[in-house]
Design a protein around this motif. Structure first.
Motif, short mmCIF file in Angstrom:
data_model
loop_
_atom_site.label_atom_id
_atom_site.label_comp_id
_atom_site.label_asym_id
_atom_site.label_seq_id
_atom_site.Cartn_x
_atom_site.Cartn_y
_atom_site.Cartn_z
N GLU A 1 1.29 5.23 69.39
CA GLU A 1 2.81 5.47 68.91
C GLU A 1 2.78 6.54 68.05
N ARG A 2 4.08 7.09 68.23
CA ARG A 2 4.40 8.22 67.39
C ARG A 2 4.46 7.86 65.86
N GLU A 3 3.69 8.79 64.91
CA GLU A 3 3.74 8.29 63.67
C GLU A 3 4.19 9.59 62.69
N PHE A 4 4.64 8.92 61.34
CA PHE A 4 5.28 10.00 60.67
C PHE A 4 4.12 10.52 59.71
N VAL A 5 4.34 11.68 59.42
CA VAL A 5 3.23 12.75 58.76
C VAL A 5 3.94 13.24 57.46
N ALA A 6 4.98 13.87 57.53
CA ALA A 6 5.52 14.36 56.39
C ALA A 6 7.17 14.68 56.32
N ALA A 7 7.97 14.49 55.46
CA ALA A 7 9.09 14.90 55.35
C ALA A 7 9.70 15.79 54.24
N ILE A 8 10.64 16.42 54.26
CA ILE A 8 11.35 17.30 53.36
C ILE A 8 12.76 17.21 53.06
N SER A 9 13.24 16.99 51.97
CA SER A 9 14.79 16.99 51.76
C SER A 9 15.48 18.17 52.04
N GLN A 10 16.71 17.81 52.11
CA GLN A 10 17.71 18.82 52.73
C GLN A 10 17.59 20.12 51.91
N SER A 11 17.29 19.77 50.37
CA SER A 11 17.33 21.01 49.51
C SER A 11 15.92 21.58 49.43
N GLY A 12 15.02 20.88 50.01
CA GLY A 12 13.55 21.11 49.88
C GLY A 12 12.92 20.69 48.45
N SER A 13 13.54 20.31 47.64
CA SER A 13 13.03 19.76 46.25
C SER A 13 12.09 18.42 46.60
N SER A 14 12.47 17.89 47.33
CA SER A 14 11.56 16.30 47.50
C SER A 14 10.80 16.43 48.88
N THR A 15 9.66 15.80 48.85
CA THR A 15 8.94 15.84 49.93
C THR A 15 7.97 14.20 49.85
N ARG A 16 7.67 14.10 51.10
CA ARG A 16 6.96 12.54 51.22
C ARG A 16 5.82 12.93 52.17
N TYR A 17 4.60 12.18 52.03
CA TYR A 17 3.73 12.42 53.02
C TYR A 17 2.93 11.04 53.48
N ALA A 18 2.52 11.00 54.76
CA ALA A 18 1.67 9.90 55.09
C ALA A 18 0.48 9.70 54.50
N ASP A 19 -0.08 8.76 53.98
CA ASP A 19 -1.28 8.60 52.98
C ASP A 19 -2.37 9.25 53.96
N SER A 20 -2.47 9.25 55.00
CA SER A 20 -3.33 9.81 55.91
C SER A 20 -3.61 11.51 55.67
N VAL A 21 -2.58 12.03 55.36
CA VAL A 21 -2.54 13.54 55.00
C VAL A 21 -2.39 13.92 53.66
N LYS A 22 -1.91 13.10 52.83
CA LYS A 22 -1.71 13.41 51.18
C LYS A 22 -2.91 14.18 50.99
N GLY A 23 -2.53 15.26 49.89
CA GLY A 23 -3.38 16.23 49.76
C GLY A 23 -3.94 17.15 50.53
N ARG A 24 -3.83 17.25 51.72
CA ARG A 24 -4.41 17.78 52.95
C ARG A 24 -3.13 18.82 53.59
N PHE A 25 -2.06 18.26 53.67
CA PHE A 25 -1.03 18.77 54.44
C PHE A 25 0.41 19.20 53.53
N THR A 26 0.78 20.40 53.76
CA THR A 26 1.92 20.59 52.80
C THR A 26 3.19 20.99 53.68
N ILE A 27 4.21 20.34 53.44
CA ILE A 27 5.73 20.67 54.35
C ILE A 27 6.44 21.75 53.46
N SER A 28 7.05 22.30 54.02
CA SER A 28 7.97 23.33 53.11
C SER A 28 8.96 23.91 54.31
N ARG A 29 10.13 24.39 53.69
CA ARG A 29 11.12 24.96 54.58
C ARG A 29 11.75 26.21 54.04
#
Length: 123
Positions: free
Chosen positions: A44-72
Motif C-alpha cells: 500500500e501507499r505509505e506516508f513518508v514526510a509532510a511539511i506545513s503550508q508555511s514550511g515551519s513544521s514537518t513530520r516524518y515516518a519513523d522509517s525515514v526519520k533522521g535520513r530524509f528531509t522535506i523542504s519547500r
C-alpha cells in the motif's frame, strides 16, 4: 487546481543520496500542506514526510526519520525530499501530494497527486 510534477528519482547504491523535487503549478501553492508518499510493488501507499503550508513544521515516518528531509521553496513553488543513507527497503515509486490539512498521514486526505518517480536502491 494544483498540478504536481516529480523528478529526481533514479538508481542509487545503498548508503547513497538522492534529492526528489516536486514542481507545483497554480497560485494557491502556499495554501497547501505538502507531503511525500511512496509505494513499493505489492504494498500500500505509505506516508513518508509532510511539511506545513508555511514550511515551519514537518513530520516524518519513523522509517525515514533522521535520513530524509522535506523542504519547500515558495519562490520556486517546489517541494524537495532530500534522501540520505538510502536502504534497499526505500525502493518504491515516490509521489508528491498536496492537501489542505497538515499532519495527516493517510492518502485520502490529500487532494492532488503527481505521477510519481521511481527510486531504486541496490544492495
Amino acid at each position: 487546481q494544483v498540478q504536481l510534477v516529480e523528478s529526481g528519482g533514479g538508481l542509487v547504491q545503498a548508503g547513497g543520496s538522492l534529492r526528489l523535487s516536486c514542481a507545483a503549478s497554480g497560485r494557491t501553492f502556499s495554501s497547501y500542506a505538502m507531503a511525500w508518499f511512496r509505494q513499493a510493488p505489492g504494498k500500500e501507499r505509505e506516508f513518508v514526510a509532510a511539511i506545513s503550508q508555511s514550511g515551519s513544521s514537518t513530520r516524518y515516518a519513523d522509517s525515514v526519520k533522521g535520513r530524509f528531509t522535506i523542504s519547500r521553496d515558495m519562490a520556486k513553488i517546489t517541494v524537495y525530499l532530500q534522501m540520505n543513507s538510502l536502504k534497499p527497503e526505500d525502493t518504491a515509486v515516490y509521489y508528491c501530494a498536496a492537501g489542505l490539512k497538515f499532519f495527516v498521514v493517510v492518502p485520502r486526505e490529500y487532494d492532488y497527486w503527481g505521477q510519481g518517480t521511481q527510486v531504486t536502491v541496490s544492495s
